[in-house]
Design a protein around this motif. Structure first.
Motif, PDB file in Angstrom:
ATOM      1  N   PRO A   1     -58.607 -17.850  47.302  1.00 54.32           N
ATOM      2  CA  PRO A   1     -58.485 -18.894  48.509  1.00 54.32           C
ATOM      3  C   PRO A   1     -58.332 -20.349  47.843  1.00 54.32           C
ATOM      4  O   PRO A   1     -57.565 -20.941  48.696  1.00 54.32           O
ATOM      5  CB  PRO A   1     -59.849 -18.609  49.446  1.00 54.32           C
ATOM      6  N   LEU A   2     -59.287 -20.727  47.084  1.00 50.44           N
ATOM      7  CA  LEU A   2     -59.145 -22.162  46.870  1.00 50.44           C
ATOM      8  C   LEU A   2     -57.836 -22.484  46.128  1.00 50.44           C
ATOM      9  O   LEU A   2     -57.196 -23.386  46.348  1.00 50.44           O
ATOM     10  CB  LEU A   2     -60.132 -22.432  45.701  1.00 50.44           C
ATOM     11  N   GLU A   3     -57.255 -21.571  45.178  1.00 48.38           N
ATOM     12  CA  GLU A   3     -56.080 -21.701  44.491  1.00 48.38           C
ATOM     13  C   GLU A   3     -54.865 -21.663  45.766  1.00 48.38           C
ATOM     14  O   GLU A   3     -53.768 -22.286  45.623  1.00 48.38           O
ATOM     15  CB  GLU A   3     -55.781 -20.565  43.545  1.00 48.38           C
ATOM     16  N   ILE A   4     -55.038 -20.875  46.650  1.00 45.70           N
ATOM     17  CA  ILE A   4     -54.012 -20.959  47.772  1.00 45.70           C
ATOM     18  C   ILE A   4     -54.012 -22.245  48.493  1.00 45.70           C
ATOM     19  O   ILE A   4     -52.793 -22.845  48.632  1.00 45.70           O
ATOM     20  CB  ILE A   4     -54.106 -19.869  48.723  1.00 45.70           C
ATOM     21  N   TYR A   5     -54.935 -22.968  48.476  1.00 49.48           N
ATOM     22  CA  TYR A   5     -55.230 -24.248  49.422  1.00 49.48           C
ATOM     23  C   TYR A   5     -54.797 -25.009  48.258  1.00 49.48           C
ATOM     24  O   TYR A   5     -54.172 -26.069  48.814  1.00 49.48           O
ATOM     25  CB  TYR A   5     -56.490 -24.465  49.660  1.00 49.48           C
TER      26      TYR A   5
ATOM     27  N   VAL B   1     -53.324 -23.465  59.387  1.00 47.59           N
ATOM     28  CA  VAL B   1     -53.366 -22.089  59.851  1.00 47.59           C
ATOM     29  C   VAL B   1     -53.626 -21.739  61.187  1.00 47.59           C
ATOM     30  O   VAL B   1     -54.072 -20.457  61.268  1.00 47.59           O
ATOM     31  CB  VAL B   1     -54.361 -21.603  58.741  1.00 47.59           C
ATOM     32  N   GLY B   2     -53.606 -22.456  62.035  1.00 49.23           N
ATOM     33  CA  GLY B   2     -53.904 -22.227  63.396  1.00 49.23           C
ATOM     34  C   GLY B   2     -53.975 -23.378  64.448  1.00 49.23           C
ATOM     35  O   GLY B   2     -53.838 -24.758  63.958  1.00 49.23           O
TER      36      GLY B   2
ATOM     37  N   ILE C   1     -56.022 -26.306  62.981  1.00 46.49           N
ATOM     38  CA  ILE C   1     -57.122 -25.623  62.273  1.00 46.49           C
ATOM     39  C   ILE C   1     -56.514 -25.744  60.611  1.00 46.49           C
ATOM     40  O   ILE C   1     -55.593 -24.917  60.229  1.00 46.49           O
ATOM     41  CB  ILE C   1     -57.540 -24.392  62.653  1.00 46.49           C
ATOM     42  N   PRO C   2     -57.137 -26.718  59.887  1.00 49.98           N
ATOM     43  CA  PRO C   2     -56.880 -26.572  58.380  1.00 49.98           C
ATOM     44  C   PRO C   2     -57.261 -25.572  57.645  1.00 49.98           C
ATOM     45  O   PRO C   2     -58.647 -25.155  57.986  1.00 49.98           O
ATOM     46  CB  PRO C   2     -57.275 -28.005  58.023  1.00 49.98           C
ATOM     47  N   LEU C   3     -56.664 -25.041  56.622  1.00 50.06           N
ATOM     48  CA  LEU C   3     -57.141 -24.099  55.926  1.00 50.06           C
ATOM     49  C   LEU C   3     -58.231 -24.680  54.856  1.00 50.06           C
ATOM     50  O   LEU C   3     -59.118 -23.978  54.618  1.00 50.06           O
ATOM     51  CB  LEU C   3     -55.953 -23.513  54.723  1.00 50.06           C
TER      52      LEU C   3
END
Length: 532
Positions: free
Chosen positions: A493-497, A408-409, A436-438
């Motif tokens: 956010p956990l579900e997105i990951y 993510v960056g 930069i990992p989510l």
């Protein structure tokens, strides 16, 4: 009486990352409340007095669009408001301080003005509210979420409560983590914890990097503005750190990979090829000015000589915290006094009485920065821990840029650890550019708590490269967008990951917002096949 407020997203801590977290969340249409302990937002670039430390490609790639906009605004501020020379005005890569550590070294108050201007549309529209002089005290939780946060104004002692859908910890020391009761690391993890080459055998939570009280000075030949002799001057003048050959107050500084022999510095540029420290973090070079409105160049002292490493200020009692803060201030003031009175000059003399402590730079009574420069925070125990093997050129486990599917960056800096509080060790290891990992944002205990500063899932070792300005900004920006995106789409956010499709959609969204998530091919090639 407790005043209650409600927002979509609460950003706790007006750090550099916290500022862009608040902007990105407000830009996404969410109502945002931002809290800040001092009266200045901006963290390391303003109240802590550290001009941007950046990588070699920063002028063309390797940061988010909004970070580039911040840099552009800084340069434009000087061009709009300062009487620059024609050459400086025409320079697209203007470096106001002509510092040798930064390509855009500038005054803290200019950074403050720029950040305030970037926030102005959201403040004026009612999307963003800032609470100054405010610290978190306690919080309430229910069903795996933070429901409210209690804070106090440290000036008038009034209390307030914020209720929000998401809480972003953008404090420089990860202050919400212990309040929330989530698992975190501080100091040094053990080798068994991380399997990193440079990790110690035994973990030490107190072995945090030095923090520093930055000092603003200028120099006017013929002046004598010597400060009063600091109470602890004799101690610091005679203090010889572990593995050092000279006093901390000297021109000799230990090499991080090998403390002896020590490297020699001096104050000003010279014909003896001895590196000078005045221009190291100079923030105003009067040579860029057409009119002499400054008495002399202005520099911020953030040197090895005023790194304070005699104790951690994380997870200690109030008395210990206050003692270390006072000692660190005394060290910085002692360095100023030593420079003015006893520092050896190359001409054989001693002292530079023309050095002035510029109290107006930070508008503080003692002249020091409003807040100590914090290098190392509490760090969440994340779904993905960023370890030395993912960035180091030395370990041999990565040959070029380590790719994360959930990037993510991006960023780049050396694995640079300043002297630590208990082992008094330091480290400098070249690194590759990194992603930069989510997963480094994700802790699984509280679904609505996100890191937005130096508190992502790095280790003690990798914090040494993920702590610098462009990366902290990238972290904060992603945290703000992640909270807003989660609210908008009904995911945690956990579900997105965890879901590849939702992850790809979020990554696509970030790219649309100007967040660069991969290094360009030419940088990949350059670092993989460097020119011999």
């Amino acid at each position: 009486m407790m005043t209650q407020y409600t927002a979509d997203i609460a950003v706790i801590g007006g750090s550099f990352g916290g500022c862009i977290a608040a902007i990105s969340a407000a830009k996404s249409g969410k109502t945002v409340m931002l809290t800040e302990e001092t009266d200045w937002i901006g963290g390391q670039v303003t109240s802590q007095g550290v001009p941007p430390d950046e990588h070699q490609w920063i002028e063309t790639t390797g940061c988010t669009d909004s970070y580039r906009l911040f840099r552009d605004h800084v340069r434009q501020y000087y061009k709009d408001h300062y009487p620059l020379t024609d050459e400086a005005t025409a320079n697209p890569a203007l470096n106001p301080g002509k510092a040798w550590v930064s390509r855009i070294s500038h005054e803290p108050k200019v950074a403050l003005k720029v950040l305030e201007s970037m926030m102005a549309p959201y403040i004026n529209s009612g999307k963003l509210t800032i609470f100054y002089h405010t610290k978190p005290e306690s919080l309430s939780k229910a069903e795996g979420k933070i429901t409210s946060l209690d804070l106090i104004n440290i000036e008038n002692h009034e209390s307030l409560t914020i209720q929000a859908n998401y809480f972003l910890d953008a404090t420089d020391t990860g202050e919400l983590l212990p309040l929330a009761g989530v698992a975190y690391h501080s100091g040094a993890e053990s080798y068994d914890d991380t399997h990193e080459k440079h990790a110690p055998e035994v973990a030490d939570p107190n072995d945090t990097q030095a923090f520093t009280y930055v000092i603003p000075i200028d120099y006017v030949e013929g002046e004598n503005d010597t400060i009063d002799r600091p109470e602890q001057y004799d101690f610091w003048k005679n203090y010889i750190p572990k593995n050092h050959t000279h006093s901390l107050l000297s021109w000799f500084v230990g090499n991080k990979s090998d403390p002896t022999p020590q490297k020699q510095f001096t104050l000003f540029e010279n014909d003896q090829s001895i590196p000078d420290l005045f221009s190291y973090r100079r923030v105003m070079a009067t040579s860029i000015l057409a009119n002499p409105i400054y008495d002399g160049d202005v520099s911020l002292i953030n040197w090895p000589q005023n790194d304070y490493f005699l104790g951690s200020i994380i997870d200690v009692d109030k008395r210990t915290y206050s003692e270390h803060i006072e000692n660190a201030k005394q060290l910085s003031l002692s360095l100023v006094y030593w420079l003015q009175t006893e520092a050896e000059r190359l001409d054989g003399g001693f002292g530079y009485p023309g050095i002035r402590l510029r109290k107006d730079v930070f508008d503080t009574e003692d002249g020091l920065a409003k807040y100590p420069y914090i290098r190392e925070s509490r760090r969440i125990k994340a779904a993905c821990m960023i370890t030395e093997d993912m960035v180091s050129k030395e370990t041999g486990n990565v040959d070029g840029i380590y790719h994360h599917e959930d990037t993510v960056g991006i960023g780049c800096y050396h694995l640079d650890l300043h002297t630590t509080a208990t082992s008094m060790s330091a480290l400098y290891v070249p690194s590759y550019p990194y992603e930069i990992p989510l997963g480094a944002f994700i802790q699984e205990e509280l679904s609505n708590l996100l890191p937005a500063c130096k508190n992502i899932g790095t280790t003690h070792i990798t914090n040494g490269c993920y702590r610098l300005h462009p990366t902290e900004w990238n972290i904060g920006e992603v945290a703000g967008y992640l909270a807003a995106y989660s609210m908008q789409h009904g995911y945690t956010p956990l579900e997105i990951y965890q879901n590849k499709d939702t992850l790809k959609n979020f990554q696509r969204y970030l790219v649309e917002q100007g967040v660069q998530i991969r290094w360009p091919e030419y940088v990949e090639k350059e670092v993989h096949d460097p020119i011999k």
